[in-house]
Design an enzyme around this catalytic site. Structure first.
Site, PDB file in Angstrom:
ATOM      1  N   ASP A  11      74.581 134.432 142.771  1.00 31.62           N
ATOM      2  CA  ASP A  11      75.753 134.797 143.562  1.00 31.62           C
ATOM      3  C   ASP A  11      76.734 135.630 142.743  1.00 31.62           C
ATOM      4  O   ASP A  11      77.205 136.687 143.187  1.00 31.62           O
ATOM      5  CB  ASP A  11      76.426 133.518 144.052  1.00 31.62           C
ATOM      6  CG  ASP A  11      77.113 133.697 145.388  1.00 31.62           C
ATOM      7  OD1 ASP A  11      76.983 134.783 145.962  1.00 31.62           O
ATOM      8  OD2 ASP A  11      77.760 132.755 145.860  1.00 31.62           O
ATOM      9  N   ASP A  71      76.334 129.203 151.779  1.00 33.96           N
ATOM     10  CA  ASP A  71      77.452 128.436 151.258  1.00 33.96           C
ATOM     11  C   ASP A  71      77.589 127.085 151.950  1.00 33.96           C
ATOM     12  O   ASP A  71      78.354 126.229 151.504  1.00 33.96           O
ATOM     13  CB  ASP A  71      78.756 129.222 151.419  1.00 33.96           C
ATOM     14  CG  ASP A  71      78.754 130.482 150.578  1.00 33.96           C
ATOM     15  OD1 ASP A  71      78.230 130.426 149.454  1.00 33.96           O
ATOM     16  OD2 ASP A  71      79.250 131.512 151.046  1.00 33.96           O
TER      17      ASP A  71
END
Length: 556
Positions: free
Chosen positions: A364, A444
């Site tokens: 990420d 997420d």
């Protein structure tokens, strides 16, 4: 085996396909790159119209109010592309706001020609979707005039309504940093993680109604099937590799692969919605009419439910680009997908959770913060893919410049359906330019959610008090709030896992150490850790659920 069970197993056994839907792991808000072109007529009866423009605030920011904005005389040169000085008319373009066509040269090259001929502002008319102008930092820092994109249809409408004598003003009303849509996204994310993880630890009603002997046989018989649902350290590595490959492919081949992702999401969300709703429908003690089909008894209400789910997804496919209302259905399908994923995909131990979360945290951060250092336009690959403006969307790169190609009219740019979207409450720019959204990637929710789900199952197997589950859920909520705070302060895209992973992992580790259960929590399943479990040992009181499970699995 019933139809619902078959659908669930098919979804999870194809988890590499589901990994494609998790490639968007960054949380961000749509950046404020929208502005307003306020045009007025110089004819006898003055008229005023406003149109949406898209600009790059890093090139040349626009005034935030009309009071500070400058009024220009608009000159229509949409018959040219302004790629060189020969496209400038004999009367010149000095002190004008020039409108030209998007064509086979970069925005920066057009702007250089306009600056060289003393134009005051440049509008580029596009027959395709509008995206912020891009280019090398070293080049656009030299520009001294505003550059923006506008729809060619708006130019035609402007000339039709206002005539040829038009004066125009460019400005961009500020958008509030804090918006109530953030709170909605927060509650959706935390609620989905909590509900999906709790559901993950609930035994099926059918197995609860069986005798201990039958339940033991059912559990042992399902272990082999559940093996396909477990992310071991090896499969975690394979999972992460698939995610990395997919986001790179989407960056270069976005305009083709986006439809593949849409198709996969359509199938996955149909199955997920069915599995979520069927779990509720089966608890209703009425309308249990059924019929035989290929030696299987099928309930009519489940067939109706399947048709209902297919219809909802079909509606989403048809109206997926209608931002006014389709986001509600899209979010419902996204929540169902996340819930089904958390219910069925299992982490065998804390070790696998740590490996998965740390690797995806590195992924990420790399694709949000590091990739701008070597992409042609110095933009994050993560944000480029998320906003649908990757190098393969409607542009191509040549050398170090981003080339703009003249294209035929096309529908608005497709977006990846792998985010929760909630419209922001903003002023009039939203009406002109479309609705800006606060968005959160499925990753997420699911990636930290797999850890929360593991905590829930660990609680069920050991203490039965949901200690780890509750604390990890709270840690997820804190990490999400921290993400939003940094997002508001820094006003730029944020990799949510940068905050979610430390919060959840640190909380789980401290809890396990405090309770002196780190070894069993790290290695996971009581079936592996408590081999040779002695019912008379001091562990009997601490792990009553584990004792019962071992008895259930003991053939003797």
């Amino acid at each position: 085996m019933r139809a619902g069970t078959v659908l669930t197993m098919a979804t999870v056994r194809d988890w590499p396909v589901a990994a494609i839907l998790l490639l968007l792991l960054g949380v961000f808000q749509a950046e404020a790159q929208e502005g307003i072109l306020r045009a007025s007529s110089k004819e006898t009866s003055p008229k005023i119209r406003e149109y949406c423009i898209i600009f790059n605030a890093q090139w040349m920011p626009l005034p935030s109010t009309l009071t500070n904005a400058t009024n220009y005389q608009l000159q229509d040169l949409t018959s040219t592309e302004l790629c060189n000085s020969s496209d400038v008319p004999a009367e010149g373009i000095k002190d004008k706001l020039v409108v030209v066509m998007r064509g086979n040269c970069t925005f920066i090259e057009k702007a250089r020609v306009a600056v060289g001929n003393h134009a005051k502002a440049l509008l580029i008319a596009s027959t395709s979707g509008l995206i912020p102008p891009k280019g090398n930092t070293s080049e656009y820092e030299q520009l001294q005039i505003p550059v923006a994109l506008i729809s060619y249809d708006d130019i035609l409408s402007m000339k039709k309504v206002l005539g040829n004598q038009i004066s125009a003003t460019l400005y961009s009303p500020p958008m509030p940093s804090m918006d109530y849509s953030i709170l909605i996204v927060f509650f959706i994310a935390v609620g989905t993680v909590a509900l999906g993880s709790y559901w993950s630890g609930i035994e099926e009603p059918e197995s609860e109604s069986l005798s201990p002997e039958s339940r033991s046989k059912t559990r042992r018989g399902s272990k082999n099937e559940d093996t396909a649902n477990i992310l071991t350290p090896v499969t975690v590595l394979f999972f992460v590799i698939i995610v990395i490959v997919m986001i790179v492919l989407l960056y270069f081949f976005y305009k083709w692969l986006v439809y593949v992702v849409i198709a996969i999401f359509s199938v996955a969300s149909t199955i997920s919605l069915y599995n979520c709703l069927s779990a509720l429908v089966r608890r209703i003690p009425y309308c249990k009419c059924s019929f035989m089909c290929s030696s299987r008894r099928i309930e009519v209400r489940l067939v109706v439910l399947a048709l209902f789910c297919i219809t909802l997804v079909a509606v989403w496919v048809v109206f997926r680009n209608n931002d006014r209302w389709i986001w509600i259905l899209h979010d419902c399908l996204g929540v169902a997908f996340c819930l089904n994923f958390l219910k069925t995909l299992k982490m065998p131990h804390y070790k696998s959770c740590v490996i998965l979360l740390v690797l995806l945290l590195i992924y990420d951060v790399f694709f949000v913060f590091i990739t701008p250092l070597f992409t042609p336009n110095h933009e994050s690959i993560m944000v480029e893919v998320a906003t649908g403006s990757g190098s393969g969307s409607s542009e191509k790169t040549t050398g170090t410049n981003l080339m703009e190609l003249a294209v035929a009219p096309a529908p608005r740019n497709e977006k990846l359906p792998v985010v929760i979207r909630v419209p922001r409450l903003v002023p009039s720019v939203a009406t002109l330019c479309g609705i800006p959204f606060s968005v959160l990637g499925f990753g997420d929710i699911i990636v930290p959610g797999l850890l929360v789900a593991y905590c829930r199952r660990f609680d069920v197997e050991t203490n039965g008090y949901n200690i780890y589950f509750i604390l990890c859920t709270i840690a997820y909520a804190v990490g999400m709030m921290l993400t939003f705070v940094v997002l508001i302060v820094m006003k730029m895209a944020q990799p949510a896992l940068l905050y979610l992973v430390p919060c959840t992992l640190i909380t789980c580790t401290i809890t396990a150490i405090t309770r002196k259960e780190l070894r069993i929590f790290w290695t996971g399943s009581v079936y592996e850790v408590l081999q040779g479990f002695n019912p008379t040992s001091t562990q009997t009181d601490k792990f009553p659920r584990a004792q019962q499970l071992l008895y259930d699995d003991d053939p003797s």
